[in-house]
Design a protein around this motif. Structure first.
Motif, PDB file in Angstrom:
ATOM      1  N   ARG A 100      41.841  26.269  98.642  1.00 14.00           N
ATOM      2  CA  ARG A 100      40.571  26.957  98.750  1.00 14.00           C
ATOM      3  C   ARG A 100      39.460  26.307  97.927  1.00 14.00           C
ATOM      4  O   ARG A 100      39.692  25.820  96.824  1.00 14.00           O
ATOM      5  N   CYS A 149      34.616  29.778  94.805  1.00 14.91           N
ATOM      6  CA  CYS A 149      33.680  30.760  95.364  1.00 14.91           C
ATOM      7  C   CYS A 149      33.217  31.686  94.254  1.00 14.91           C
ATOM      8  O   CYS A 149      33.634  31.557  93.108  1.00 14.91           O
ATOM      9  N   CYS A 157      33.763  36.164 100.549  1.00 16.43           N
ATOM     10  CA  CYS A 157      34.027  34.985 101.381  1.00 16.43           C
ATOM     11  C   CYS A 157      35.297  35.215 102.211  1.00 16.43           C
ATOM     12  O   CYS A 157      36.170  35.985 101.822  1.00 16.43           O
ATOM     13  N   CYS A 211      38.889  34.553 100.392  1.00 14.05           N
ATOM     14  CA  CYS A 211      39.385  35.627  99.513  1.00 14.05           C
ATOM     15  C   CYS A 211      39.821  36.826 100.343  1.00 14.05           C
ATOM     16  O   CYS A 211      40.798  37.501 100.003  1.00 14.05           O
ATOM     17  N   CYS A 262      33.518  35.031  94.308  1.00 14.27           N
ATOM     18  CA  CYS A 262      34.164  36.349  94.316  1.00 14.27           C
ATOM     19  C   CYS A 262      34.876  36.613  92.981  1.00 14.27           C
ATOM     20  O   CYS A 262      35.579  35.743  92.481  1.00 14.27           O
TER      21      CYS A 262
END
Ligand code: ZN
Length: 306
Positions: A58, A61, A74, A77, A63
């Motif tokens: 991944r 981000c 996103c 997640c 989050c």
């Protein structure tokens, strides 16, 4: 010369019961740790196998999880969250998402395991840092663990909570008997776990000790010996080498940690918690031998009352 309160404490029937139950939970914890470790690594591999390839590696981000909240912004997640929830037996209840850092889920099996732990495990690095209650919570909530009668797990979690909320650190002998039965039920429920713990736990429950002026003393075949000042070790008994002082320090520490966590979670302590703070404070003041270990805690408790 022994401190009178130390002798009174170590020989008090209900306080001994409290320590014995605490020791049984420590034995259970040490035997569960290796098992939980390998099961959660397996679980991590399974979760990854079910995640789409793009979400396995991944990107970073924004989050963040906090407390019981995790609202991903996103799709990566969101996919992880849905997959984890699918294996969570309490998916409609409280989940302490704040324990984990979602960006580490693909690379750290324990970061994933922390979704199934109770509050206050943000810094936990592995099962070796978890007490029996935390490990039993994992077994209770994660479907990696197939337990036919999960109420046996919950009963012991409840006993542990009783023990940790017993502000005078005493439990009756009938409570201890009941606890012994519940531990036995749990162990037979977890009989597939390597290293059975039933024998040592029964030995602890049946043990007794008497500490007289901190010199060698034998009662009912159990010796209590002192080495270096006020330290008392059990000798020539099934509990050979157990240090009563270390045990009680560990248990009092757990109790204090629970109290601090409670304060952290709710801005104001309840009447009951305030009562516990007062009793803990009195306990530490009355037991001078413990004071050097818990001096900082005494100040912390004082702050909780203000
Ligand atoms: Zn995200």
């Amino acid at each position: 010369m022994a401190l009178p309160n130390l002798l009174l404490r170590l020989n008090c029937k209900e306080y001994k019961n409290w320590m014995k139950a605490g020791l049984c939970l420590q034995i259970l914890q040490s035997r569960l740790q290796g098992y939980i470790d390998s099961e959660m690594q397996k679980f991590h591999r399974q979760i990854i196998a079910g995640i789409s390839p793009t979400a396995r590696h991944r990107p970073r981000c924004q989050c963040r999880s906090q407390g019981k909240q995790f609202q991903p912004s996103c799709p990566v997640c969101m996919e992880w969250k849905n997959n984890i929830l699918h294996h969570h037996k309490n998916r409609n209840g409280e989940i302490h998402w704040g324990n984990c850092n979602p960006s580490l889920w693909p690379i750290d099996y324990w970061e994933l395991a922390k979704v199934f732990l109770p509050r206050g495990h943000t810094k936990s690095k592995g099962p070796h840092e978890c007490d029996a209650a935390a490990l039993l919570n994992l077994i209770n909530f994660c479907d990696q663990f197939q337990v036919s009668n999960v109420s046996k797990v919950r009963e012991v979690i409840k006993c542990r909570n009783d023990l940790m909320h017993s502000s005078n650190m005493k439990v009756s002998s009938s409570w201890l008997n009941d606890f012994g039965q519940k531990m036995q039920d749990l162990i037979s429920e977890l009989r597939h776990v390597p290293n059975s713990v039933n024998d040592p736990i029964q030995e602890v429950l049946l043990s007794d000790w008497s500490v007289d002026d901190l010199s060698v003393n034998e009662v009912d075949g159990f010796n209590a010996e002192s080495f270096g000042g006020e330290f008392v070790y059990l000798r020539n008994s099934p509990l050979d080498g157990v240090s009563l002082n270390e045990l009680e320090i560990q248990l009092v520490n757990q109790l204090l940690e629970e109290l601090y966590l409670q304060k952290e979670e709710s801005r104001a302590l309840s009447e009951e918690d305030l009562g516990t703070v007062c009793k803990m404070k009195t306990f530490l003041i009355e037991n001078q031998d413990l004071l050097p270990v818990f001096q900082e805690d005494l100040e912390k408790l004082e702050l909780l009352l203000n």
